[in-house]
Design an enzyme around this catalytic site. Sequence first.
Site, PDB file in Angstrom:
ATOM      1  N   ARG A   1       0.817  -1.221   0.000  1.00  0.00           N
ATOM      2  CA  ARG A   1       0.000   0.000   0.000  1.00  0.00           C
ATOM      3  C   ARG A   1       0.854   1.275   0.000  1.00  0.00           C
ATOM      4  O   ARG A   1       0.390   2.344   0.403  1.00  0.00           O
ATOM      5  CB  ARG A   1      -0.993   0.012   1.174  1.00  0.00           C
ATOM      6  CG  ARG A   1      -2.019  -1.117   1.123  1.00  0.00           C
ATOM      7  CD  ARG A   1      -3.134  -0.897   2.130  1.00  0.00           C
ATOM      8  NE  ARG A   1      -4.152  -1.908   2.007  1.00  0.00           N
ATOM      9  CZ  ARG A   1      -4.193  -3.032   2.723  1.00  0.00           C
ATOM     10  NH1 ARG A   1      -3.250  -3.257   3.614  1.00  0.00           N
ATOM     11  NH2 ARG A   1      -5.165  -3.910   2.551  1.00  0.00           N
TER      12      ARG A   1
ATOM     13  N   LYS B   1       3.353  11.338 -10.990  1.00  0.00           N
ATOM     14  CA  LYS B   1       2.457  10.540 -11.833  1.00  0.00           C
ATOM     15  C   LYS B   1       3.127   9.204 -12.141  1.00  0.00           C
ATOM     16  O   LYS B   1       4.261   9.170 -12.627  1.00  0.00           O
ATOM     17  CB  LYS B   1       2.153  11.262 -13.142  1.00  0.00           C
ATOM     18  CG  LYS B   1       1.057  12.289 -13.054  1.00  0.00           C
ATOM     19  CD  LYS B   1       0.702  12.763 -14.457  1.00  0.00           C
ATOM     20  CE  LYS B   1      -0.450  13.735 -14.441  1.00  0.00           C
ATOM     21  NZ  LYS B   1      -0.825  14.154 -15.808  1.00  0.00           N
TER      22      LYS B   1
ATOM     23  N   GLU C   1       9.126  17.651 -24.949  1.00  0.00           N
ATOM     24  CA  GLU C   1       8.588  18.131 -23.675  1.00  0.00           C
ATOM     25  C   GLU C   1       9.164  19.495 -23.308  1.00  0.00           C
ATOM     26  O   GLU C   1       8.472  20.349 -22.753  1.00  0.00           O
ATOM     27  CB  GLU C   1       8.884  17.121 -22.559  1.00  0.00           C
ATOM     28  CG  GLU C   1       8.137  15.795 -22.692  1.00  0.00           C
ATOM     29  CD  GLU C   1       6.657  15.902 -22.347  1.00  0.00           C
ATOM     30  OE1 GLU C   1       6.188  16.994 -21.943  1.00  0.00           O
ATOM     31  OE2 GLU C   1       5.952  14.884 -22.483  1.00  0.00           O
TER      32      GLU C   1
ATOM     33  N   LYS D   1       7.286  22.955 -13.729  1.00  0.00           N
ATOM     34  CA  LYS D   1       6.444  21.828 -13.311  1.00  0.00           C
ATOM     35  C   LYS D   1       6.261  21.811 -11.804  1.00  0.00           C
ATOM     36  O   LYS D   1       5.164  21.530 -11.309  1.00  0.00           O
ATOM     37  CB  LYS D   1       7.030  20.503 -13.785  1.00  0.00           C
ATOM     38  CG  LYS D   1       6.094  19.327 -13.492  1.00  0.00           C
ATOM     39  CD  LYS D   1       6.420  18.101 -14.287  1.00  0.00           C
ATOM     40  CE  LYS D   1       5.331  17.046 -14.124  1.00  0.00           C
ATOM     41  NZ  LYS D   1       5.616  15.821 -14.900  1.00  0.00           N
TER      42      LYS D   1
ATOM     43  N   GLU E   1      -4.179  17.045 -10.383  1.00  0.00           N
ATOM     44  CA  GLU E   1      -4.697  17.431 -11.693  1.00  0.00           C
ATOM     45  C   GLU E   1      -6.199  17.717 -11.675  1.00  0.00           C
ATOM     46  O   GLU E   1      -6.969  17.240 -12.499  1.00  0.00           O
ATOM     47  CB  GLU E   1      -4.379  16.355 -12.743  1.00  0.00           C
ATOM     48  CG  GLU E   1      -4.396  16.885 -14.171  1.00  0.00           C
ATOM     49  CD  GLU E   1      -3.887  15.860 -15.184  1.00  0.00           C
ATOM     50  OE1 GLU E   1      -4.705  15.332 -15.939  1.00  0.00           O
ATOM     51  OE2 GLU E   1      -2.674  15.610 -15.212  1.00  0.00           O
TER      52      GLU E   1
ATOM     53  N   ARG F   1      -2.973  21.726 -13.490  1.00  0.00           N
ATOM     54  CA  ARG F   1      -1.970  20.743 -13.913  1.00  0.00           C
ATOM     55  C   ARG F   1      -2.266  20.166 -15.293  1.00  0.00           C
ATOM     56  O   ARG F   1      -1.360  19.705 -15.987  1.00  0.00           O
ATOM     57  CB  ARG F   1      -1.848  19.625 -12.878  1.00  0.00           C
ATOM     58  CG  ARG F   1      -0.700  18.664 -13.182  1.00  0.00           C
ATOM     59  CD  ARG F   1      -0.373  17.748 -12.027  1.00  0.00           C
ATOM     60  NE  ARG F   1       0.695  16.830 -12.388  1.00  0.00           N
ATOM     61  CZ  ARG F   1       1.310  16.008 -11.549  1.00  0.00           C
ATOM     62  NH1 ARG F   1       0.969  16.005 -10.264  1.00  0.00           N
ATOM     63  NH2 ARG F   1       2.262  15.200 -11.962  1.00  0.00           N
TER      64      ARG F   1
ATOM     65  N   ASN G   1      -0.351  18.972 -20.120  1.00  0.00           N
ATOM     66  CA  ASN G   1      -0.669  17.974 -21.141  1.00  0.00           C
ATOM     67  C   ASN G   1      -0.866  18.594 -22.527  1.00  0.00           C
ATOM     68  O   ASN G   1      -1.423  17.945 -23.419  1.00  0.00           O
ATOM     69  CB  ASN G   1      -1.933  17.202 -20.732  1.00  0.00           C
ATOM     70  CG  ASN G   1      -1.716  16.391 -19.477  1.00  0.00           C
ATOM     71  OD1 ASN G   1      -0.792  15.593 -19.383  1.00  0.00           O
ATOM     72  ND2 ASN G   1      -2.564  16.608 -18.486  1.00  0.00           N
TER      73      ASN G   1
ATOM     74  N   HIS H   1      -0.544  16.465 -25.590  1.00  0.00           N
ATOM     75  CA  HIS H   1      -0.584  15.066 -25.176  1.00  0.00           C
ATOM     76  C   HIS H   1      -1.877  14.349 -25.547  1.00  0.00           C
ATOM     77  O   HIS H   1      -1.873  13.140 -25.769  1.00  0.00           O
ATOM     78  CB  HIS H   1      -0.362  14.959 -23.669  1.00  0.00           C
ATOM     79  CG  HIS H   1       1.053  15.187 -23.251  1.00  0.00           C
ATOM     80  ND1 HIS H   1       1.713  16.376 -23.484  1.00  0.00           N
ATOM     81  CD2 HIS H   1       1.952  14.379 -22.629  1.00  0.00           C
ATOM     82  CE1 HIS H   1       2.946  16.278 -23.010  1.00  0.00           C
ATOM     83  NE2 HIS H   1       3.116  15.081 -22.491  1.00  0.00           N
TER      84      HIS H   1
ATOM     85  N   HIS I   1      -1.037  11.138 -27.364  1.00  0.00           N
ATOM     86  CA  HIS I   1      -1.332   9.801 -26.858  1.00  0.00           C
ATOM     87  C   HIS I   1      -2.189   9.011 -27.853  1.00  0.00           C
ATOM     88  O   HIS I   1      -2.009   7.799 -28.022  1.00  0.00           O
ATOM     89  CB  HIS I   1      -2.049   9.884 -25.509  1.00  0.00           C
ATOM     90  CG  HIS I   1      -1.156  10.291 -24.380  1.00  0.00           C
ATOM     91  ND1 HIS I   1      -1.636  10.656 -23.147  1.00  0.00           N
ATOM     92  CD2 HIS I   1       0.197  10.379 -24.294  1.00  0.00           C
ATOM     93  CE1 HIS I   1      -0.631  10.951 -22.352  1.00  0.00           C
ATOM     94  NE2 HIS I   1       0.495  10.797 -23.028  1.00  0.00           N
TER      95      HIS I   1
ATOM     96  N   HIS J   1       7.496   9.257 -27.813  1.00  0.00           N
ATOM     97  CA  HIS J   1       6.534  10.082 -27.081  1.00  0.00           C
ATOM     98  C   HIS J   1       6.729  11.557 -27.411  1.00  0.00           C
ATOM     99  O   HIS J   1       5.758  12.287 -27.679  1.00  0.00           O
ATOM    100  CB  HIS J   1       6.693   9.856 -25.580  1.00  0.00           C
ATOM    101  CG  HIS J   1       5.796  10.715 -24.738  1.00  0.00           C
ATOM    102  ND1 HIS J   1       4.431  10.568 -24.707  1.00  0.00           N
ATOM    103  CD2 HIS J   1       6.087  11.758 -23.912  1.00  0.00           C
ATOM    104  CE1 HIS J   1       3.908  11.473 -23.893  1.00  0.00           C
ATOM    105  NE2 HIS J   1       4.887  12.206 -23.405  1.00  0.00           N
TER     106      HIS J   1
END
Length: 349
Positions: free
Chosen positions: A120, A142, A184, A220, A230, A234, A238, A241, A245, A258
């Site tokens: 956990r 993330k 990026e 960031k 997010e 935030r 993206n 993205h 994606h 990417h």
Amino acid sequence: MKKLFVNAGAGYDILIERGLLRRSGEIIKNAAAPSVCAVVSDSNVAPLYLETVLSSLSAAGISAVSYVFPAGESSKTPESLIKIVEFLADSGLTRGECVAALGGGVCGDMAGFAAAVYLRGIKYVQLPTTLLAQVDSSVGGKTAVDLPQGKNLCGAFWQPSCVIIDPDVLSTLPPRYFSDGMGEVIKYGCIRSASLFERLQNENAADIIEDVILECCDIKRGVVERDEKEAGERALLNFGHTCGHAIEKLMSFSGISHGEAVGVGMVMAARAGEKVGVTKPGTADAIAALLKKYALKTAVSLPSEDIVKNMAYDKKRTASGIKLIMLREIGSSFIMPATARQAGELFCE
């Protein structure tokens, strides 16, 4: 040494200095205080840097075990994640130990996710070895793996105990990996820093790489502190993205990196914004020119209708549609909610 503090989770430092990997053991000891550290790496990175990290951990009095998986996005699956978690269990790690992610974005995402779910949640540290990971994915907590339905759809927010960035590792990587990370870097200029964008236009990023890494991490850091999970701001990170994606998924996560996919997505978003008058004319051309300077794609031969259809699987979608990240101009970004139909009208010819 350049140093930033991220006030998220328990709080942690981002450390940037050449040769820092050789001192990683002492830094990990101070940040996470483990008696055992499990170093997770991939088949490309491990032959180059794993022994350096293991030796540094040993010198700091930390026992170390290591797990190496096949390099590439194709390894970023739930099945691979479970193998890492099982390795942690077989190695007898307790809640007082930690995981070290030694590699690029795929490694950081998977090792971080394994740390988030094992017992956990145990501590982990990021040792990013690609430019993309150093300026983006290693910061912010993330973690995720891909599903057949889309990229990063299974994951958790789990902040690291520290991020150790050694720019020297970039010199051993093929040029395409540097270009990948520049996708990026250019994104950060687009969404928050016209001065960074201009500097990338006028100078060679490789010559000022420590400054580039520091500014991207600082941007960031600020966004993550204000919106860790997010819920709002935030999402601006993206930019490019949502389309990117979708492109990666359509190309089965092969044949395009990417950073390349994000670059194409940024051009698409800027052209869509210009089309409806929310983005300053010429923005898309400026982005495309900068992408070309750093050997990145500006378009792909995929039907725009297919890209928009796959954007519907993006993890940032809402019940009413998609959160599109758009630009007013270079350095100024905003969130524009859109239905699937509106997205289609924006992005399709």
